[in-house]
Design a protein around this motif. Structure first.
Motif, mmCIF file in Angstrom:
data_model
loop_
_atom_site.group_PDB
_atom_site.id
_atom_site.type_symbol
_atom_site.label_atom_id
_atom_site.label_comp_id
_atom_site.label_asym_id
_atom_site.label_seq_id
_atom_site.Cartn_x
_atom_site.Cartn_y
_atom_site.Cartn_z
ATOM 1 N N ALA A 1 5.892 1.441 7.429
ATOM 2 C CA ALA A 1 6.204 0.204 8.152
ATOM 3 C C ALA A 1 5.781 -1.046 7.388
ATOM 4 N N ILE A 2 4.826 -0.892 6.475
ATOM 5 C CA ILE A 2 4.354 -2.059 5.728
ATOM 6 C C ILE A 2 5.276 -2.330 4.540
ATOM 7 N N ASN A 3 5.248 -3.552 4.061
ATOM 8 C CA ASN A 3 6.011 -3.902 2.868
ATOM 9 C C ASN A 3 5.569 -2.983 1.719
ATOM 10 N N PRO A 4 6.499 -2.316 1.042
ATOM 11 C CA PRO A 4 6.113 -1.393 -0.034
ATOM 12 C C PRO A 4 5.236 -2.023 -1.125
ATOM 13 N N SER A 5 5.304 -3.342 -1.283
ATOM 14 C CA SER A 5 4.449 -3.994 -2.282
ATOM 15 C C SER A 5 2.964 -3.866 -1.928
ATOM 16 N N LEU A 6 2.667 -3.531 -0.670
ATOM 17 C CA LEU A 6 1.271 -3.380 -0.216
ATOM 18 C C LEU A 6 0.738 -1.951 -0.393
ATOM 19 N N ARG A 7 1.558 -1.044 -0.895
ATOM 20 C CA ARG A 7 1.128 0.358 -0.969
ATOM 21 C C ARG A 7 -0.105 0.577 -1.848
ATOM 22 N N PRO A 8 -0.220 -0.071 -3.033
ATOM 23 C CA PRO A 8 -1.456 0.110 -3.802
ATOM 24 C C PRO A 8 -2.689 -0.371 -3.031
ATOM 25 N N GLN A 9 -2.500 -1.481 -2.297
ATOM 26 C CA GLN A 9 -3.597 -2.042 -1.494
ATOM 27 C C GLN A 9 -3.942 -1.105 -0.327
ATOM 28 N N TYR A 10 -2.921 -0.461 0.235
ATOM 29 C CA TYR A 10 -3.127 0.531 1.307
ATOM 30 C C TYR A 10 -4.073 1.624 0.809
ATOM 31 N N ALA A 11 -3.787 2.152 -0.376
ATOM 32 C CA ALA A 11 -4.595 3.255 -0.921
ATOM 33 C C ALA A 11 -6.041 2.817 -1.145
ATOM 34 N N SER A 12 -6.241 1.629 -1.716
ATOM 35 C CA SER A 12 -7.612 1.183 -1.992
ATOM 36 C C SER A 12 -8.350 0.846 -0.702
ATOM 37 N N LYS A 13 -7.638 0.272 0.280
ATOM 38 C CA LYS A 13 -8.279 -0.055 1.570
ATOM 39 C C LYS A 13 -8.680 1.220 2.304
ATOM 40 N N MET A 14 -7.825 2.226 2.263
ATOM 41 C CA MET A 14 -8.157 3.504 2.900
ATOM 42 C C MET A 14 -9.435 4.087 2.284
ATOM 43 N N ALA A 15 -9.520 4.047 0.973
ATOM 44 C CA ALA A 15 -10.719 4.575 0.305
ATOM 45 C C ALA A 15 -11.956 3.786 0.718
ATOM 46 N N GLU A 16 -11.780 2.483 0.900
ATOM 47 C CA GLU A 16 -12.907 1.621 1.286
ATOM 48 C C GLU A 16 -13.432 1.951 2.688
ATOM 49 N N ILE A 17 -12.527 2.219 3.635
ATOM 50 C CA ILE A 17 -12.969 2.411 5.030
ATOM 51 C C ILE A 17 -13.274 3.860 5.382
ATOM 52 N N LEU A 18 -12.963 4.791 4.479
ATOM 53 C CA LEU A 18 -13.273 6.191 4.770
ATOM 54 C C LEU A 18 -14.710 6.503 4.365
ATOM 55 N N PRO B 1 15.235 1.914 0.683
ATOM 56 C CA PRO B 1 14.634 0.666 0.214
ATOM 57 C C PRO B 1 14.687 -0.453 1.249
ATOM 58 N N GLU B 2 15.665 -0.368 2.179
ATOM 59 C CA GLU B 2 15.770 -1.389 3.230
ATOM 60 C C GLU B 2 15.058 -0.873 4.468
ATOM 61 N N GLY B 3 13.972 -1.487 4.832
ATOM 62 C CA GLY B 3 13.229 -1.026 6.007
ATOM 63 C C GLY B 3 12.864 -2.195 6.885
ATOM 64 N N PRO B 4 11.910 -2.009 7.735
ATOM 65 C CA PRO B 4 11.186 -0.761 7.974
ATOM 66 C C PRO B 4 12.002 0.202 8.842
ATOM 67 N N PRO B 5 11.750 1.524 8.732
ATOM 68 C CA PRO B 5 10.800 2.168 7.822
ATOM 69 C C PRO B 5 11.335 2.216 6.385
ATOM 70 N N PHE B 6 10.396 2.151 5.455
ATOM 71 C CA PHE B 6 10.727 2.239 4.034
ATOM 72 C C PHE B 6 10.479 3.669 3.554
ATOM 73 N N GLY B 7 11.347 4.119 2.671
ATOM 74 C CA GLY B 7 11.193 5.472 2.132
ATOM 75 C C GLY B 7 10.360 5.480 0.862
ATOM 76 N N GLY B 8 10.430 6.606 0.167
ATOM 77 C CA GLY B 8 9.702 6.786 -1.075
ATOM 78 C C GLY B 8 9.672 8.262 -1.444
ATOM 79 N N HIS B 9 8.915 8.579 -2.514
ATOM 80 C CA HIS B 9 8.897 9.952 -3.017
ATOM 81 C C HIS B 9 7.509 10.370 -3.473
ATOM 82 N N THR B 10 7.306 11.660 -3.529
ATOM 83 C CA THR B 10 6.004 12.242 -3.848
ATOM 84 C C THR B 10 5.386 11.634 -5.102
ATOM 85 N N GLN B 11 6.154 11.568 -6.183
ATOM 86 C CA GLN B 11 5.586 11.080 -7.451
ATOM 87 C C GLN B 11 5.069 9.652 -7.314
#
Length: 197
Positions: free
Chosen positions: A117-134, A150-160
């Motif tokens: 649901a978040i803007n895909p540009s925030l995904r790196p920040q999502y990962a670091s924030k999760m690590a911070e609060i866990l 690519p047009e969301g939300p929801p936005f897609g993506g892939h494992t890699q």
């Protein structure tokens, strides 16, 4: 992205009942994961919680520390009413706010349609924030989409792509196609369990 995915955007979606992502219940993969959790004392966060069916299920199953956060003021007001009894006895906290400004420590984050649901540009920040609060050895568990959208939300993506965000902070316990998705989402979901390094 021209559109701001802010309080107004999401509150309007709830007010207009434009919530196509809403399953009306906890999803099967998350339910089956929750069912095998041994400790009811885990501190659990559900970010971008929506109508919080996961929280309903967790609280009914006896979990005692469930925190919900969502950016939609309209939604949070409804959730505070819905969970008023659990809030009163300290089993549930409902926060109106931005996940990226959240403070606290959690043992487990349930991921159900927040990442997409978040803007895909925030995904790196999502990962670091999760690590911070866990907390140490804390986990993220839940669902990510495995599809082009690519047009969301929801936005897609892939494992890699996802591994690129998560591997610096997490041991990848599981990132695998779901075998137990609900029918409309069959073949488009990955189940993840990521443990903080």
């Amino acid at each position: 992205m021209a559109e701001q995915l802010d309080d107004n955007f999401w509150s309007n979606r709830y007010l207009n009942n434009s919530t196509g992502w809403d399953l009306g219940a906890i999803s099967t993969p998350i339910k089956e994961y929750v069912d095998q959790l041994k400790s009811k004392e885990l501190s659990i966060l559900i970010p971008g919680c929506g109508n919080a069916y996961e929280a309903e299920y967790l609280l009914a199953a006896g979990f005692k520390k469930v925190t919900l956060i969502d950016i939609s003021e309209v939604l949070v007001k409804n959730l505070k009413e819905k969970f008023s009894a659990e809030i009163e006895v300290g089993k549930c906290e409902v926060i109106h706010g931005d996940f990226f400004k959240l403070e606290g420590q959690f043992d487990l984050v349930i991921e159900q349609t927040f990442f997409c649901a978040i803007n895909p540009s925030l995904r790196p920040q999502y990962a670091s924030k999760m690590a911070e609060i866990l907390a140490p050895n804390g986990k993220i568990a839940g669902l990510l989409f495995e599809m082009e959208k690519p047009e969301g939300p929801p936005f897609g993506g892939h494992t890699q792509e996802y591994l690129g965000y998560f591997e610096p902070y997490f041991n990848i316990k599981t990132i695998t196609p779901c075998y137990n998705s609900i029918k409309p989402r069959a073949g488009t979901e990955l189940f993840i369990i990521l443990e903080k390094k």
